[in-house]
Motif scaffolding. Structure first.
Motif: not given
Ligand code: RP5
Ligand code: MG
Ligand code: MG
Length: 294
Positions: A158, A168-169, A184, A188
């Motif tokens: 992150r 995740g998001g 997500e 990512e």
């Protein structure tokens, strides 16, 4: 049961230059039903970027209004709420949460108890902020410890805290969780910005294939996220997408993107350290799949 630890004590990680300190909360003072020995008077903090900008009169679509506004006073807690034309899910997986009065407006109370900070912190919504976490797994290639094999998952690093995490998001208003999971993961862990168009199409096909069948539900509920406050917290739907034979996802080329600065396959061990309560989620997957956890 997840009791929170990461949203207690020290300086609020996402407070920027403000150096916002949380009031220390002992384990025995966590519950709202207990009157703490010393008077409990935390600071109120909400980061500028989630508030209405006084010059432009704009705020991010995923963020709520602040205390003192008629919009927040009209919020429908513990239910669905129509705001600015979208349908927000203000229900918690945990319980029907209680409310407290903050500067004259009713706001939700964290169902896991005190955090030493009031306001929204860096979170957009008062009360539950719903996220989705895709836990993509494969067996560690070429390794076997006795009978059991080691399970690996796709971890991202992150940008905000530098910790490794599940990619995740946030669930957008009205969005289906399976759409969030796919979106997500794509943003990512399999960013395709810098890859040629032919490869981009192939990547998207692979990801679609993986997410089409729907994953196995692992966890629904509160997340011990460092951004949580007394009045705003993270909740998630975590799903496992597993490549048993190692011939689909296991072969993906990973590209970190969006809020991720790194991406890798990571072995799930018994002392794995991850962002928020993500270690708990990935270990649940390893246990379910009867993986070796060394
Ligand atoms: C965590 O925050 C959830 O488990 C999820 O992984 C994440 C979502 O927030 P952002 O990644 O959008 O910051 O608590
Ligand atoms: Mg994201
Ligand atoms: Mg994210």
């Amino acid at each position: 049961k997840v009791i929170h630890y990461k949203c207690r004590g020290g300086v609020y990680q996402r407070g920027g230059d403000n150096k916002i300190r949380r009031v220390e909360v002992d384990d025995r003072d966590l519950s709202w039903l207990i009157v703490p020995k010393e008077e409990y008077r935390p600071q109120i903090f909400t980061t500028k970027s989630v508030m209405l900008d006084s010059k432009t009169q704009k705020k991010p679509v995923w963020a709520d209004y602040d205390v003192g506004t008629k919009e927040l006073q009209a919020a429908k807690w513990n239910s669905f709420d129509n705001l600015d034309g979208s349908r927000i899910d203000r229900r918690s997986y945990e319980c029907k949460y209680k409310l407290e009065t903050l500067n004259g407006t009713s706001v939700p109370l964290n169902p896991k108890g005190r955090t030493g900070l009031k306001g929204r912190g860096a979170l957009g919504r008062w009360g539950p902020n719903h996220a989705a976490d895709p836990i993509v797994t494969r067996w560690q290639p070429g390794k076997k410890r006795g009978e059991k094999r080691v399970l690996e998952f796709i971890a991202i690093q992150r940008r905000d805290t530098g910790e490794w995490a599940i990619p995740g998001g946030m669930v957008d208003p009205g969005e289906q969780v399976n759409v969030t999971l796919r979106r997500e993961f794509g943003e990512e862990a399999m960013a395709s910005l810098e890859v040629p168009p032919e490869e981009r199409a192939r990547i998207q096909q692979n990801v679609d294939e993986l997410f089409r069948k729907g994953g196995d539900m692992i966890y629904k509920g509160y997340v011990d996220d460092p951004r949580n406050t007394d009045n705003a917290w993270m909740e998630t739907d975590a799903y496992n997408f597993h490549d048993e034979n190692g011939n689909s996802v296991a072969k993906f080329k990973l590209h970190a993107g969006d809020d991720a600065t790194g991406v890798q396959w990571m072995a799930i061990t018994k002392d794995i350290r991850l962002y928020a309560s993500h270690a708990h989620f990935v270990q649940t997957v390893a246990r379910k799949r009867e993986a070796a956890m060394t």
